[in-house]
Design an enzyme around this catalytic site. Structure first.
Site, PDB file in Angstrom:
ATOM      1  N   LEU A   1       0.821  -1.218   0.000  1.00  0.00           N
ATOM      2  CA  LEU A   1       0.000   0.000   0.000  1.00  0.00           C
ATOM      3  C   LEU A   1       0.850   1.262   0.000  1.00  0.00           C
ATOM      4  O   LEU A   1       0.591   2.206  -0.764  1.00  0.00           O
ATOM      5  CB  LEU A   1      -0.925  -0.029   1.220  1.00  0.00           C
ATOM      6  CG  LEU A   1      -1.797   1.204   1.453  1.00  0.00           C
ATOM      7  CD1 LEU A   1      -2.744   1.446   0.289  1.00  0.00           C
ATOM      8  CD2 LEU A   1      -2.573   1.051   2.760  1.00  0.00           C
TER       9      LEU A   1
ATOM     10  N   ARG B   1      -4.837  -2.156  -8.261  1.00  0.00           N
ATOM     11  CA  ARG B   1      -5.030  -3.093  -7.155  1.00  0.00           C
ATOM     12  C   ARG B   1      -6.364  -3.839  -7.173  1.00  0.00           C
ATOM     13  O   ARG B   1      -6.527  -4.803  -6.419  1.00  0.00           O
ATOM     14  CB  ARG B   1      -4.875  -2.350  -5.822  1.00  0.00           C
ATOM     15  CG  ARG B   1      -3.515  -1.684  -5.639  1.00  0.00           C
ATOM     16  CD  ARG B   1      -2.363  -2.664  -5.746  1.00  0.00           C
ATOM     17  NE  ARG B   1      -1.079  -2.036  -5.405  1.00  0.00           N
ATOM     18  CZ  ARG B   1       0.056  -2.678  -5.280  1.00  0.00           C
ATOM     19  NH1 ARG B   1       0.099  -3.980  -5.498  1.00  0.00           N
ATOM     20  NH2 ARG B   1       1.175  -2.027  -4.964  1.00  0.00           N
TER      21      ARG B   1
END
Length: 230
Positions: free
Chosen positions: A77, A169
């Site tokens: 992330l 993602r």
């Protein structure tokens, strides 16, 4: 995994539409504020998305509280640099008494694999606890902690970066945990900014799969999934 939308720019789509209109209008701010209607919001956002004038999307920010993810996922992330992060510290938060981990489904589904995972985590936890009881600081004992260690993080991204984040993602090629997190985040922002995020999702929604030879081969199913995502 628990994901909450903690804060976001008030009336994010109105803010974006106002910024877009300002770029193409000689009117003053007060006049623009009065003139931006619901119809203007949808029309201007559609226009800027078509034109690629995505800089105005940066005026809308969204803050998420995320719990129950592994350090594997938090490390992925934070590679998205156009964002702000505050993560639970392993330097100041001891895991001597509480040691939670994230177990991949592939391991959880296999009895022997699960046994190995649980045994190893237990050994690591015991070793960590022994070090802290010996007086070793948590900042040094943490060197033993595995990638599976559960963490908490607060993330703030603007709408432009979120669209980029989702394109990467939400893809079937993304690692399973960060993909689940991204899809959960997308569901939340769709509720407060449905026009901005109407077509958000993996890169294959807008054209050919960008993964080339690594395509999952499920483009049609993926498009259906995200176009009906609520």
């Amino acid at each position: 995994m628990n994901i909450e939308l903690l804060q976001f720019t008030p009336e994010p789509e109105r803010t974006v539409a106002l910024a877009a209109r300002l770029c193409y209008s000689p009117s003053g701010m007060n006049e623009l504020l009065e003139r931006v209607s619901s119809d203007d919001i949808t029309a201007f956002i559609n226009k800027i998305m078509t034109m690629g004038h995505h800089s105005v999307l940066e005026h809308a920010a969204f803050t998420f509280g995320i719990e129950g993810i592994s350090r594997v996922t938090s490390h992925q992330l934070v590679r998205h640099r156009l964002a702000s992060y505050s993560q639970q510290s392993q330097r100041y938060v001891s895991h001597a008494e509480r040691f939670d981990t994230v177990m991949p489904p592939s391991i959880a589904a296999d009895g022997e694999a699960k046994r190995i995972f649980d045994f190893t985590v237990g050994v690591v936890h015991q070793a960590y606890k022994q070090l802290t009881e010996m007086g070793i600081a948590a900042e040094d004992a943490r060197y033993l902690l595995p990638n599976a260690t559960e963490t908490k993080i607060i993330v703030t991204m603007n709408a432009r970066e979120l669209l980029h984040f989702f394109a990467l993602r939400c893809c079937e090629r993304a690692q399973w945990e960060i993909r689940a997190m991204a899809v959960g985040m997308l569901k939340l922002v769709k509720q407060v900014a449905p026009v901005i995020f109407r077509d958000a999702g993996p890169g294959c929604l807008a054209g050919p799969c960008p993964e080339g030879d690594f395509c999952c081969g499920r483009t049609s199913d993926v498009r259906k999934q995200f176009r009906s995502l609520i």
